[in-house]
Write an enzyme that holds these catalytic residues in place. Structure first.
Site: not given
Ligand SMILES: NC(=O)c1ccc[n+]([C@@H]2O[C@H](COP(=O)([O-])OP(=O)(O)OC[C@H]3O[C@@H](n4cnc5c(N)ncnc54)[C@H](O)[C@@H]3O)[C@@H](O)[C@H]2O)c1
Length: 330
Positions: A117, A141
């Site tokens: 990501t 995250y």
């Protein structure tokens, strides 16, 4: 070719399954259904319900199927949730990936594609973010995914397992034929949230801060259609199948759109004027996150075909309408 897709009952993994099957490959999906749904698993895929950390189960999959490549999408994906519950992210993303990839290095499989990501990068206030930009995640995250990247890089060293890490920017939209789309009703992606307002599943959209150093003061993101994202994965698989080396690439369009621009677009396309409310900044939100995907385009000849925000919004809207009609919610 037979490909194992972890997280294949989820939003992005299900699109990977569709594309691989469309191209005549076989697909085995391993998913514990925490945020995914069998409703978007293609009927011609083999589905196994279970966790990637259940290595007995993973071993049985490798015993029963001649797996040539693994695409690892399974994980926990919500930034805000990771701030509230970091343990879950380090456990489900990093720790379980450690166990899973360690298993893979000892198996016969030689190709691994990993979903990373843009959240691994340090904030960059202007310009595009290329793969060489500093990695310094601002939330658990992103940290958990960066740990996965490091685990993959280090564990693959000195083994036959080659990896291709793809760093996604903001994935949105749905399969053009509406065979799949976002299935997790708890997803808080901006476009999905706006559409939930259109469909009266949600009362309003909160805009987190209008004091960012951007043209209209709201955050700017790079929205990529899920099917273009998947075409990048197919190129990554192809590269490794041809014996290519491990690599890391961004997947985004290199175009920034602000939160206000997206809200406005969804209102125009749906012709519904839903309510918005300006609230304070959210912790961990960068002002601007826009990809430099030049490497994927030039080195791997990636050619996005759906690079148009109206198409992204329209496919997402039609998918959500279809879900309502078919009572499809997970
Ligand atoms: N959606 C985005 O914009 C975006 C952006 C960047 C990266 N990613 C990455 O892409 C991947 C897929 O994201 P998504 O948006 O499809 O999310 P998703 O929640 O729809 O899909 C994840 C899938 O993994 C499954 N899963 C979770 N933990 C598991 C485990 N331990 N064992 C087996 N299955 C498990 C879930 O049930 C779900 O089906 C994730 O790794 C995510 O970090 C997504």
């Amino acid at each position: 070719m037979k490909v194992l897709i972890t997280g294949g009952a989820g939003y992005i993994g299900s699109h990977m399954a569709l594309e691989l099957l469309d191209q005549g490959n076989d697909v085995v999906i391993l998913d514990n259904l925490t945020s995914g749904s069998k409703k978007i698993v293609p009927s011609n895929a083999t589905f196994i319900e279970g966790d990637i950390s259940n290595l007995n189960l993973v071993q049985s999959i490798f015993d029963d199927h001649d797996i040539e490549a693994v695409t690892h999408f399974a994980g926990s994906v919500k930034v805000e949730d990771s701030v509230k519950n970091p343990f879950k992210y380090y456990e489900n993303n990093s720790f379980k990936t450690l166990k899973f990839v360690d298993f893979l290095t000892k198996s016969n499989v030689k190709k691994l594609i990993f979903s990373s990501t843009a959240a691994v990068y340090e904030e960059k206030k202007s310009g595009l973010i290329s793969e060489s930009h500093t990695c310094n995640p601002s939330n658990p995250y992103g940290q958990s995914k960066l740990m996965c990247e490091n685990i993959i890089r280090d564990l693959c060293k000195g083994t036959n397992l080659k990896f291709f890490i793809l760093r996604y920017f903001n994935v949105a939209g749905a399969d053009i034929q509406l065979r799949s789309g976002q299935i997790d009703e708890n997803s808080n992606h901006l476009i999905k949230a706006c559409i939930d307002c259109v469909l009266e599943k949600r009362k309003l959209i909160e805009i987190y801060g209008l004091d960012y150093d951007t043209d209209d003061g709201s955050c700017v993101r790079d929205f990529i259609h899920v099917s273009d994202l998947i075409s990048g994965h197919l190129l990554a698989v192809e590269h490794l199948v041809k014996g290519g080396d491990s690599d890391i690439c961004n997947l985004g369009y290199g175009k920034g759109l602000s939160v206000l621009e997206i809200v406005d677009k969804v209102k125009k396309i749906s012709k519904i004027n839903f309510t918005t409310k300006i609230v304070g900044r959210r912790s961990g939100d960068a002002s601007r996150v826009v990809a430099d995907s030049n490497k994927m385009m030039t080195k791997y000849n990636w050619k996005p075909k759906l690079d148009d925000i109206d198409t992204i919004i329209l496919t997402a809207l039609n998918w959500e309408k279809q879900k309502l009609k078919k009572n499809y919610e997970a």
